[in-house]
Design an enzyme around this catalytic site. Structure first.
Site, PDB file in Angstrom:
ATOM      1  N   CYS A   1       0.825  -1.201   0.000  1.00  0.00           N
ATOM      2  CA  CYS A   1       0.000   0.000   0.000  1.00  0.00           C
ATOM      3  C   CYS A   1       0.871   1.268   0.000  1.00  0.00           C
ATOM      4  CB  CYS A   1      -0.989  -0.021   1.160  1.00  0.00           C
ATOM      5  SG  CYS A   1      -2.376   1.124   0.903  1.00  0.00           S
TER       6      CYS A   1
ATOM      7  N   HIS B   1      -3.740  -5.209   1.255  1.00  0.00           N
ATOM      8  CA  HIS B   1      -3.531  -5.635   2.636  1.00  0.00           C
ATOM      9  C   HIS B   1      -4.068  -7.059   2.812  1.00  0.00           C
ATOM     10  CE1 HIS B   1      -2.441  -1.604   3.911  1.00  0.00           C
ATOM     11  NE2 HIS B   1      -3.545  -1.117   3.373  1.00  0.00           N
TER      12      HIS B   1
END
Length: 503
Positions: A336, A426
């Site tokens: 991310c 994630h």
């Protein structure tokens, strides 16, 4: 029935989330329909719910303890700090914008109504709702605008337990002092205490417990012993040690070493939890360039402020260390915000409002920040195995395949160039087969004599931990007294404890 209970704590990280999850697990195993609730949460660890909302990770963990899917009503207000004074405000799963400590106060009445509505809806759907407070209820400078602690308890008439962490020391002073600082109408709802993280002989506590009850008129309803292995899904960085994972996991004589850069605004560091249960893997959080030298894998994790934390990476010289790793074929994984840092170029007019800034240049990507946040639960594959995860980001990385090196290949939603991997997903490491394949690839690249264990199941590890929390409640709390509070509400005529110096 429609019972409810609030769990508060003397401090942050006192054990509110653990106790609330344990209560949820105990009640769910008893056959009741149970849901967690936290009116307002400040955390950088969040998840995406099945309906596309964003809530705190701790409430998702508590939902798992209840055996149900998480929903935005379980955490109607989520604050995601981007600095010392500003936070993104997420309401019922949707980001509404940024606010500082002063302007946020202007929204309190509206958010109080939102929280009350979410709690009412949960109580209408479930037999019991276990509520968790935020920080400490004795933040007297913030009491007038409180929507998560005694403000919630008083509006919904919730019986309240106060949790103290004895491992920090001063637990009796913390419990008594917290109660004494509360307004009389708030004190009337605090029905008992729970002592968390106790090590030693329980009988040594008896004199103190007796004195605490005489001073306050309230019993201690549980003394929970210290229990290793409760490190998963922690809510904030107070739960981060230099080394992460259960103390009992065997590491071997030549472990695979993973260094995770502890960014100032690190988010979703729970991505790393799945690595910590792998035998033969050592996970450390680091801040200095020399700490990357012996690592087989360096992970740049998520962050709430990509450009600001990229500045920090450069200020500490970590950028040079990462470049040298890539040049030597040593693996780096960006997740991310960490993935965004690896790009050639970042255009951010949303979070930092800095416009175009250079990235680390380790991946052939360009990142553009959009005002609308991406929230998704994608599916894909890597190393020949299916992978699921979740996305929470404003910045989107696009691969420039025309300028990519010949060895650049797709990797989940991102790419791998040489030994540098990047993805915005994630939770990917929670996929057992994918995790093992990635670790085997890292071991091959670093010439480590490491073979992933074939039977490590992260979902089973999480379930076992939730069961351990339920066992803590059953074995070390007065569950009959707790059940009476849930079903009957606060006891009548609890005494008021005057603050020190009063009278």
């Amino acid at each position: 029935m429609s019972g409810a209970l609030l769990v508060t704590g003397t401090t942050s990280d006192a054990g509110k989330s653990v106790v609330a999850a344990g209560l949820c697990r105990w009640l769910a195993r008893s056959g009741l329909r149970v849901a967690p609730f936290k009116a307002q949460n400040m955390s950088l660890n969040s998840v995406v719910t099945p309906d596309g909302g964003e809530i705190g990770r701790a409430q998702a963990m508590q939902a798992a303890a209840c055996g149900i899917e998480p929903s935005p009503d379980m955490n109607p207000v989520l604050l995601k700090p981007g600095g010392d004074r500003r936070s993104q405000v997420v309401v019922r799963g949707t980001a509404e914008g940024e606010a500082d400590a002063v302007t946020y106060h202007d929204h309190k009445e509206r958010l109080r109504a939102v929280a009350a509505q979410s709690l009412a809806e949960l109580r209408a759907r479930y037999d019991v709702v276990i509520c968790e407070g935020a920080g400490s209820p004795a933040e007297i400078n913030l009491r007038s605008g409180d929507i998560a602690n005694m403000g919630l308890a008083r509006s919904a008439r919730l019986p309240t337990l106060l949790v103290g962490d004895i491992d920090r020391g001063g637990v009796f002073a913390g419990l008594h002092g917290t109660l004494a600082l509360l307004e009389p109408a708030d004190q009337e709802l605090v029905a008992g205490f729970v002592i968390n993280k106790f090590r030693g002989a329980a009988e040594l506590l008896d004199p103190g417990l007796g004195m605490l009850e005489r001073l306050t008129g309230r019993p201690t309803l549980g003394v929970l012993p210290w229990l290793d292995g409760l490190w998963l899904d922690v809510e904030d960085s107070l739960g981060l040690g230099a080394e992460r994972g259960p103390t009992g996991t065997p590491r071997g004589t030549d472990p695979l070493r993973v260094a995770v850069v502890r960014l100032p605004r690190i988010s979703n560091f729970t991505d790393i939890d799945a690595l910590t249960v792998e035998p033969g893997v050592e996970v450390r959080f680091v801040t200095e360039p020399h700490e990357l030298a012996d690592a087989d894998l360096v992970i740049l994790p998520g962050t709430r402020a990509t450009v600001a934390d990229l500045d920090w990476v450069r200020q500490r010289g970590l950028d040079v260390a990462l470049l040298r790793r890539a040049q030597r074929g040593r693996p780096v994984l960006g997740i991310c915000g960490g993935h965004q840092m690896l790009a050639h170029e970042i255009h951010d007019s949303v979070e930092s409002q800095r416009g175009t800034v250079p990235g680390l240049g380790l991946l052939p990507t360009r990142v553009v920040f959009a005002p609308q946040k991406t929230l998704a639960r994608p599916r894909g594959s890597a190393f020949g195995y299916p992978v699921t995860g979740y996305e929470i980001h404003h910045g989107t990385a696009t691969v420039n395949w025309d300028q990519a090196a010949p060895d650049t290949v797709p990797f989940l939603d991102g790419c791998r160039s040489g030994s540098v991997f990047g993805t915005t997903w994630h939770g990917a490491l929670e996929n057992n087969d994918f995790r093992r394949a990635l670790l085997a690839d890292i071991a091959q690249r670093t010439r480590r004599d490491f073979v992933p264990a074939p039977d490590t199941d992260f979902a089973a590890e999480r379930t076992a931990r939730l069961d351990a929390l339920g066992d803590l409640v059953v074995n070390h709390m007065d569950t009959e007294a707790v059940w009476r509070l849930i079903t009957a509400g606060p006891p009548e005529q609890l005494p008021v404890v005057p603050p020190a110096g009063a009278g």
